[in-house]
Scaffold this motif. Structure first.
Motif, PDB file in Angstrom:
ATOM      1  N   ILE A   6       0.858  -1.183   0.000  1.00 25.28           N
ATOM      2  CA  ILE A   6       0.000   0.000   0.000  1.00 25.28           C
ATOM      3  C   ILE A   6       0.894   1.232   0.000  1.00 25.28           C
ATOM      4  N   LEU A   7       0.657   2.129  -0.933  1.00 25.10           N
ATOM      5  CA  LEU A   7       1.359   3.409  -0.964  1.00 25.10           C
ATOM      6  C   LEU A   7       0.309   4.511  -1.009  1.00 25.10           C
ATOM      7  N   SER A   8       0.551   5.575  -0.285  1.00 30.32           N
ATOM      8  CA  SER A   8      -0.348   6.729  -0.356  1.00 30.32           C
ATOM      9  C   SER A   8       0.445   8.005  -0.155  1.00 30.32           C
ATOM     10  N   VAL A   9      -0.094   9.089  -0.693  1.00 28.49           N
ATOM     11  CA  VAL A   9       0.531  10.411  -0.549  1.00 28.49           C
ATOM     12  C   VAL A   9      -0.475  11.330   0.138  1.00 28.49           C
ATOM     13  N   PRO A  10      -0.386  11.451   1.456  1.00 27.82           N
ATOM     14  CA  PRO A  10      -1.384  12.252   2.164  1.00 27.82           C
ATOM     15  C   PRO A  10      -1.189  13.756   2.053  1.00 27.82           C
ATOM     16  N   SER A  11       0.021  14.206   1.695  1.00 29.19           N
ATOM     17  CA  SER A  11       0.222  15.656   1.671  1.00 29.19           C
ATOM     18  C   SER A  11       1.249  16.061   0.623  1.00 29.19           C
ATOM     19  N   ASN A  52      15.036   2.459   7.082  1.00 28.89           N
ATOM     20  CA  ASN A  52      13.864   2.069   6.305  1.00 28.89           C
ATOM     21  C   ASN A  52      14.259   1.501   4.953  1.00 28.89           C
ATOM     22  N   SER A  53      15.356   2.003   4.379  1.00 30.08           N
ATOM     23  CA  SER A  53      15.770   1.513   3.065  1.00 30.08           C
ATOM     24  C   SER A  53      16.156   0.038   3.142  1.00 30.08           C
ATOM     25  N   LEU A  54      16.825  -0.354   4.224  1.00 25.59           N
ATOM     26  CA  LEU A  54      17.193  -1.767   4.377  1.00 25.59           C
ATOM     27  C   LEU A  54      15.956  -2.637   4.579  1.00 25.59           C
ATOM     28  N   ARG A 112      14.837  -5.763   2.233  1.00 27.98           N
ATOM     29  CA  ARG A 112      14.456  -7.085   2.747  1.00 27.98           C
ATOM     30  C   ARG A 112      13.104  -7.508   2.183  1.00 27.98           C
ATOM     31  N   ALA A 113      12.186  -6.549   2.075  1.00 23.86           N
ATOM     32  CA  ALA A 113      10.872  -6.878   1.523  1.00 23.86           C
ATOM     33  C   ALA A 113      10.980  -7.237   0.040  1.00 23.86           C
ATOM     34  N   ASP A 138       5.977  -0.891   8.414  1.00 25.35           N
ATOM     35  CA  ASP A 138       5.699   0.527   8.172  1.00 25.35           C
ATOM     36  C   ASP A 138       6.985   1.168   7.686  1.00 25.35           C
ATOM     37  N   ILE A 139       7.004   1.546   6.424  1.00 19.72           N
ATOM     38  CA  ILE A 139       8.201   2.137   5.827  1.00 19.72           C
ATOM     39  C   ILE A 139       7.832   3.521   5.332  1.00 19.72           C
TER      40      ILE A 139
END
Length: 212
Positions: free
Chosen positions: A40-45, A89-91, A95-96, A179-180
């Motif tokens: 899931i990706l979203s751009v809230p602002s 978060n990049s690592l 991993r994902a 959560d990334i």
């Protein structure tokens, strides 16, 4: 100080947010194929800020080192796109992408390659969607990975103040229940931003015309 007239109007901001969300939804679909799990990706602002303000914003939010994938784009509006993560978060994202099948040492070894691929998917999805919906076309360079501070990423290390502006987008990731958090930033000069605004106004007129 921001130049007068730069701030997006409410309709322009809403239209751009909707366009970018369509782009990241497409990116999420492509990432889902890479990862083999729900994304899931979203751009809230979305904000338009100076390069100095963008560097301060990300420094205030992220105390750790940053890693970014950068691509330049050219077309009716040109600039530089960045996909930015806190290094930890990049690592997690790597991993994902590798489906958790690699050792920590192997993850570090392929980090750059995996980030380039991920950045390419997300940035291309966003920019291609923007261009398509705005009846334009953009060309993009090969992505590269950068590490450093917010000032380095937003090119404000020099003594001379930069006059570029940044479309600064906060993005929420949910990958494999991780959560990334991350950011998409598009650095443009004032003429490029004014061209983008004109294209947004044309887009709004088409949508309103269809709805009328």
């Amino acid at each position: 100080m921001m130049p007068e007239g730069v701030a997006l109007g409410d309709l322009e901001r809403d239209a751009l947010t909707e366009i970018v969300n369509i782009g990241v939804s497409r990116a999420a679909s492509n990432l889902r194929k890479m990862i083999g799990d729900h994304v899931i990706l979203s751009v809230p602002s979305i904000d338009v800020v100076s390069q100095q303000r963008a560097a301060r914003l990300i420094t205030e939010r992220e105390a750790t080192d940053l890693i970014a994938v950068r691509q330049d784009f050219t077309g009716p509006f040109s600039g530089r796109a960045l996909l930015i993560f806190p290094e930890a978060n990049s690592l997690e994202l790597v991993r994902a992408v590798t489906r958790g099948e690699l050792s920590p040492e192997e993850v570090i070894e392929i980090e750059r390659e995996a980030l380039v691929e991920t950045g390419n998917v997300i940035l291309n999805s966003c920019l291609a969607t923007m261009a398509n919906l705005l009846k334009s076309s953009l060309s993009m360079t090969i992505p590269e990975v950068l590490r450093g501070s917010g000032a380095m990423l937003f090119e404000v290390d020099g003594a001379e103040p930069s006059d570029g502006l940044v479309l600064f987008l906060y993005i929420d990731f949910a990958v494999r229940r991780l959560d990334i958090r991350g950011y998409i930033a598009m650095i443009m000069d004032l003429p490029a931003l004014e061209t983008l605004r004109a294209l947004l106004d044309d887009f709004i007129a088409r949508v309103v015309g269809d709805d009328a």
